[in-house]
Design a protein around this motif. Structure first.
Motif, short mmCIF file in Angstrom:
data_model
loop_
_atom_site.label_atom_id
_atom_site.label_comp_id
_atom_site.label_asym_id
_atom_site.label_seq_id
_atom_site.Cartn_x
_atom_site.Cartn_y
_atom_site.Cartn_z
N VAL A 23 35.00 64.24 -24.78
CA VAL A 23 35.77 65.56 -24.98
C VAL A 23 36.92 65.52 -24.25
O VAL A 23 37.13 65.56 -23.05
N PRO A 24 38.10 66.08 -25.05
CA PRO A 24 39.43 66.04 -24.34
C PRO A 24 39.61 67.23 -23.51
O PRO A 24 39.06 68.65 -24.02
N HIS A 25 40.20 67.20 -22.32
CA HIS A 25 40.69 68.39 -21.58
C HIS A 25 42.08 68.12 -21.14
O HIS A 25 42.64 67.20 -21.14
N GLY A 26 42.63 69.09 -20.75
CA GLY A 26 43.95 69.13 -20.06
C GLY A 26 45.04 68.38 -20.89
O GLY A 26 45.10 68.83 -22.13
N SER A 27 45.58 67.44 -20.53
CA SER A 27 46.70 66.69 -21.14
C SER A 27 45.88 65.73 -22.47
O SER A 27 46.64 65.30 -23.16
N ALA A 28 44.94 65.51 -22.19
CA ALA A 28 44.25 64.57 -23.13
C ALA A 28 44.02 65.39 -24.79
O ALA A 28 43.83 66.52 -24.58
N ASN A 29 44.21 64.56 -25.78
CA ASN A 29 44.23 65.06 -27.02
C ASN A 29 43.08 64.42 -27.76
O ASN A 29 42.55 63.44 -27.30
N GLN A 30 42.67 64.95 -28.86
CA GLN A 30 41.52 64.36 -29.68
C GLN A 30 41.64 63.01 -30.01
O GLN A 30 40.60 62.25 -30.03
N ASP A 31 42.86 62.65 -30.46
CA ASP A 31 43.10 61.10 -30.80
C ASP A 31 42.80 60.05 -29.53
O ASP A 31 42.09 59.06 -29.74
N THR A 32 43.42 60.49 -28.38
CA THR A 32 42.97 59.75 -27.26
C THR A 32 41.48 59.75 -26.96
O THR A 32 40.84 58.81 -26.71
#
Length: 435
Positions: free
Chosen positions: A122-131
């Motif tokens: 699950v992305p949080h902060g600077s992370a995005n869904q693609d990552t």
């Protein structure tokens, strides 16, 4: 003895720890214990833990008075775990409510030291869904069960094509195995990537590692802790790579102490992977200005040889791009800056053959790029010279049209335009040309 011991490591995770503990309290199989280790948090993490577990006897809290890092916190926690199986949980993640039930049921009747299961990212902060999706795919690779030396090689080499991860938090361990394994680890603080050292020790001692990847038992919050991407301060980068250096050295030291050839080979492979990771972080996480200071910090901690390896990945990739696209780097391109930094390193007498091969490979590629750049510059010079020649020719033609040739100027002076003599000359010339 409980069936499962969950060992939770918490440090400054006040935003996530309540959700983490709630996921354990919600377990559908109640046959478990939870050992929570607070690593001397400076925020409200400890008080949140105390409030969450005060009425649940299955939970115990070990509150350290000195922050010593995740390795010693995990080492402390597992020494207090009494379960038949042990599962490590980071304080900023959570488990599925069915984790204890599904994992213990799957483990029943199966012999293993390590059981790896799947995760949802699950992305949080600077992370995005693609990552997050990319990370999820990399952590949920299906593979066959491993035995003996293959357990270590499946994680710390590329002998099997796809490589398993060294993550601890999506594994269930046999209790006796993991307690003795952690007792064999160094009793000293380690920095970032300390889990790679811990898994190296455990994998080197394991007889069997099984895989249950279809069960996504872990809900991993990408970007909640040190994971994720994005720029960071020079101070944070220095703290991070210094910690990674301590973890890498622990792996190399453990392998050297063992005298085992398989462990030594895997440790050297791991070393090169770590150098690549630090090099990519130097490129991605620091501004152009901070990269220069960051390089000085890397040289001081890692030495010129290792630092050169870190630089070679981005340099080689950038040089290859220019060769493939029939282009040359501008003066402001990062390639120029990185090449200057590489040239500042002492590369004489490199002891690591892999690093020397990488240096030789880059120099060969750089030679192609230099030749290509020279040819392009020569072509541009020739093009500029041709344009200059054509410009001079055009200017001469314009001058002739404006002032005439020397013979024309004499004729105009002797036979002025409109005079009778000029008309006689024109008629005579006409008769001569049309005979």
């Amino acid at each position: 003895m409980p069936t499962v011991s969950f060992v939770v490591i918490a440090y400054n995770v006040e935003r996530y720890i309540a959700d983490c503990l709630q996921s354990l309290q919600n377990q559908t199989n109640p046959d478990f214990e939870v050992v929570v280790v607070d690593d001397a948090s400076t925020d409200s993490t400890k008080s949140v833990i105390e409030s969450a577990i005060q009425n649940d006897s299955r939970f115990s809290l070990i509150a350290k008075d000195k922050n010593e890092g995740a390795h010693l916190a995990r080492r402390t926690g597992v020494s207090h775990a009494t379960g038949k199986y042990v599962v490590f949980v980071d304080g900023d993640d959570r488990l599925q409510d069915t984790a204890c039930e599904v994992l213990s049921s799957y483990a029943s009747g199966r012999n293993f030291d390590i059981l790896r299961f799947g995760r949802t990212v699950v992305p949080h902060g600077s992370a995005n869904q693609d990552t997050a999706l990319q990370e999820e795919r990399s952590f949920n690779l299906h593979t066959e069960d491993m035995h003996g030396e293959d357990v270590l090689r499946s994680v710390f080499s590329e002998d099997f094509g796809t490589r398993n991860t060294w993550s601890l938090i999506d594994c269930m361990f046999d209790g006796e195995f993991v307690r003795s394994g952690f007792a064999a680890t160094y009793d000293e603080p380690l920095g970032r990537m300390q889990d790679s050292y811990e898994f190296f020790v455990l994998a080197s001692r394991a007889k069997t590692m099984r895989f249950f990847m279809e069960y996504r038992g872990l809900r991993y919050n990408l970007g909640a802790g040190v994971s994720g991407s994005g720029l960071e301060t020079l101070q944070k980068f220095e703290h991070g790579h210094t910690g990674i250096h301590s973890s890498m050295n622990a792996v190399l030291r453990y392998a050297a102490d063992s005298g085992d050839d398989n462990m030594t080979r895997c440790a050297q492979w791991y070393r090169h992977v770590v150098l690549g990771i630090v090099g990519r972080e130097w490129v991605m996480r620091l501004t152009e200005t901070d990269q220069i200071a960051g390089m000085r910090s890397l040289r001081r901690v890692w030495g010129d040889e290792n630092t050169a390896y870190m630089l070679l990945d981005p340099l080689t990739a950038r040089a290859q791009w220019f060769v493939d696209h029939d282009a040359v780097p501008s003066d402001a391109d990062p390639y120029r800056r990185w090449l200057t930094l590489l040239n500042s390193l002492d590369l004489n007498g490199i002891s690591d053959t892999v690093i020397q091969q990488r240096v030789n490979g880059f120099l060969a590629l750089k030679g192609k790029l230099d030749k290509h750049e020279f040819e392009i510059k020569q072509a541009k010079i020739a093009e500029q010279q041709e344009r200059y020649r054509q410009q001079l020719q055009l200017e001469e033609q314009r001058r002739v049209l404006k002032t005439g040739t020397p013979i024309r100027r004499v004729v105009d002076a002797v036979f002025p335009e409109g005079s009778e003599r000029r008309n006689l000359l024109r008629r005579a010339a006409h008769r001569i040309l049309h005979r």
